[in-house]
Motif scaffolding. Structure first.
Motif, mmCIF file in Angstrom:
data_model
loop_
_atom_site.group_PDB
_atom_site.id
_atom_site.type_symbol
_atom_site.label_atom_id
_atom_site.label_comp_id
_atom_site.label_asym_id
_atom_site.label_seq_id
_atom_site.Cartn_x
_atom_site.Cartn_y
_atom_site.Cartn_z
ATOM 1 N N ILE A 77 37.521 52.129 53.151
ATOM 2 C CA ILE A 77 38.389 50.957 53.160
ATOM 3 C C ILE A 77 39.664 51.242 53.948
ATOM 4 O O ILE A 77 40.387 52.208 53.652
ATOM 5 N N GLU A 102 42.624 48.683 47.487
ATOM 6 C CA GLU A 102 43.003 48.018 48.732
ATOM 7 C C GLU A 102 44.518 47.853 48.854
ATOM 8 O O GLU A 102 45.051 47.763 49.954
ATOM 9 N N LYS A 109 37.632 49.851 43.650
ATOM 10 C CA LYS A 109 38.224 49.596 44.966
ATOM 11 C C LYS A 109 39.739 49.734 44.919
ATOM 12 O O LYS A 109 40.385 49.265 43.981
ATOM 13 N N SER A 161 39.619 55.023 50.196
ATOM 14 C CA SER A 161 40.633 54.179 50.840
ATOM 15 C C SER A 161 41.566 55.026 51.695
ATOM 16 O O SER A 161 42.180 55.977 51.200
ATOM 17 N N TYR A 211 34.230 54.511 46.467
ATOM 18 C CA TYR A 211 35.222 53.823 47.301
ATOM 19 C C TYR A 211 36.258 54.835 47.800
ATOM 20 O O TYR A 211 36.899 55.523 46.996
#
Length: 345
Positions: free
Chosen positions: A299, A166, A164, A235, A233
């Motif tokens: 994300i 973020e 991930k 982003s 993932y």
């Protein structure tokens, strides 16, 4: 995969052999038609391939008695950098490549690798669709043996990974594939990650084997190139808008009559328009497929946190490359115009 590589080598070798042997050999094989070879890295379903089919259609509909256009997708004639070199020599006639590849021949193109250069896709399209403004840049590679004909939208680039992302801190310690551009390398380093420049066709295996943790590209890379199978993932850092460009061998282009050259240029513009029309829908379909079939998690991030990390990269690029200053200032004016429009609304 080995079979495809063998085919690629064979096709490239034939193209080189044809170039060395001259038009007479081509005429005897093709019944008098000149074969036009185009190389690109994407799949047959990609908007760029659809644009090139339009290019082929326009050329053959008006000059079909003289030219036959052959399109080689999926890096069959080699990765972008190698394909540009083949285009330089005339072994192939056209190639679609990212401007990051072109900047190794003409450093004015480095401007497009600057992180957060454009503040919106609308401003990006405004600049790229200004053919008169872009012409000087497009012709700047003539001395290198090729000329940019037009551009293709390659979307907005964001990070995707097996981990991930973020905040910028989440990139620390990750190895991320980038295009072969010093600016892209500097950008990833500013985020705290290790930059791994490599050919686009190598990315899937590199992520799968853990050589790298991720890459940065648009949503179509997840589906057309299957990266969503190995990186779960995605982003929305939206850190770059780097166009792809259609490059033509200058010697071939200069050999065309004025009328023929106009037809090739019109074909290029029609190819761009079709690609632009296809892009938004293709990106939406790719996102839907990645989310629901490949199970990729998308994300939303605080973009300002990422933008703040690379302000120094922007300034360093301007300081080190005076060639990009004028275009940088031009783009900032366009950005401002669109920001003012948004504020007025």
């Amino acid at each position: 995969m080995k079979t495809l590589k063998k085919l690629a080598c064979t096709a490239a070798s034939l193209a080189i052999a044809f170039t060395i042997s001259g038009c007479s050999s081509l005429d005897s094989i093709t019944g008098g038609k000149r074969i036009i070879r185009i190389s690109h890295a994407q799949s047959e379903s990609h908007p760029e391939h659809q644009g090139l089919l339009k290019f082929k259609e326009v050329i053959e509909s008006q000059l079909g008695d003289k030219y036959e256009v052959q399109i080689f997708p999926n890096e069959l004639l080699g990765a972008a950098q190698k394909a540009i070199e083949l285009c330089q020599t005339g072994a192939i006639d056209f190639v679609v490549a990212g401007t990051a590849n072109v900047e190794t021949f003409e450093d004015s193109y480095e401007i497009f690798s600057m992180p957060y250069l454009f503040t919106s896709p609308e401003a990006y399209h405004e600049v790229m669709n200004d053919a008169e403004y872009m012409e000087k840049l497009y012709e700047s590679t003539d001395q290198s043996g090729f000329r940019v004909m037009t551009w293709f939208d390659a979307g907005v680039r964001s990070f995707y990974s097996t981990k991930k992302i973020e905040t910028p801190d989440d990139l620390k310690g990750q190895k991320i594939r980038v295009q072969q551009s010093p600016a892209s390398v500097a950008m990833v380093k500013a985020f705290g990650a290790a930059a791994s420049p490599m050919a686009f066709g190598e990315v899937y295996t590199a992520i799968q084997q853990g050589v790298i943790q991720g890459a940065e590209n648009n949503e179509l890379a997840l589906t057309n190139n299957k990266h969503g199978e190995v990186a779960k993932y995605y982003s929305y850092t939206n850190h770059q808008m780097i166009p792809d460009v259609l490059i033509g061998n200058t010697k071939f282009l200069d050999s065309l009559s004025p009328e023929e050259y106009d037809i090739f240029m019109d074909a290029a513009q029609q190819a761009t328009q079709l690609e632009l029309d296809e892009w938004e829908e293709a990106a939406a379909e790719a996102t839907d497929y990645a989310k629901n079939t490949q199970k990729v998690e998308f994300i939303e991030v605080d973009i300002e946190k990422f933008r703040d990390k690379v302000i120094g990269v922007q300034q360093e690029m301007i300081d080190n490359n005076p060639k990009i200053t004028e275009m940088y200032e031009h783009i900032q004016k366009v950005n401002e115009e669109y920001e003012n429009k948004e504020d007025a609304e």
